[in-house]
Design a protein around this motif. Structure first.
Motif: not given
Length: 161
Positions: A81, A111, A115
């Motif tokens: 994160k 990315r 996520m």
């Protein structure tokens, strides 16, 4: 018939031919100079692009160095994160003007994989681990490729020895 080729007519025709040859040479030289000017401008812009990439890209390598598996073969979710947030911050600004479309696409892929929430509580599935690892490797490869053009001539020079 001798009146037809008077010295003044011969002089006029000769002057006309010389003028046409000079005009042709002028336009040819003008075209050559324009091409040289365009090459110089492109070379200068390319140099500036590489300079900016050399300034900005190393940070991405520092950030993505934090993507590694812990013992047991899984990722630390908090570290990922943090890495994701750092990558998002890194991409802001002038980077959007200098990154290649391939590197940008691989950035988005990385990315998006970062996520996603872990499949099993705090553990990523084997498929997620593989996607994160592959997208990280691909992103770093694309960044190297963006900079690799700099060293292409050097590599060719070494291979020719």
């Amino acid at each position: 018939m001798t009146d037809f080729f008077t010295p003044s007519l011969v002089t006029a025709i000769t002057s006309l031919v010389i003028s046409l040859v000079a005009l042709f040479q002028f336009y040819r030289n003008q075209n050559f100079q324009q091409k040289q000017f365009n090459k110089t401008i492109n070379r200068n812009l390319t140099t500036k692009l590489y300079d900016l990439r050399l300034e900005i890209y190393p940070k991405a390598f520092e950030i993505t160095d934090n993507i590694y598996k812990d013992k047991g073969g899984n990722f630390d979710t908090e570290r990922l994160k943090n890495t994701l947030n750092e990558l998002i911050e890194w991409k802001k600004g002038k980077l959007n003007l200098i990154i290649s479309s391939e590197a940008l696409e691989s950035y988005y892929q990385l990315r998006n994989n970062l996520m996603k929430n872990p499949a099993n509580n705090n553990n990523y599935s084997a498929e997620q681990i593989e996607k994160i690892t592959n997208s990280n490797n691909n992103f770093r490869k694309q960044l190297r490729r963006d900079l690799g053009f700099l060293f292409k001539e050097e590599k060719e020079r070494r291979n020719n020895k």
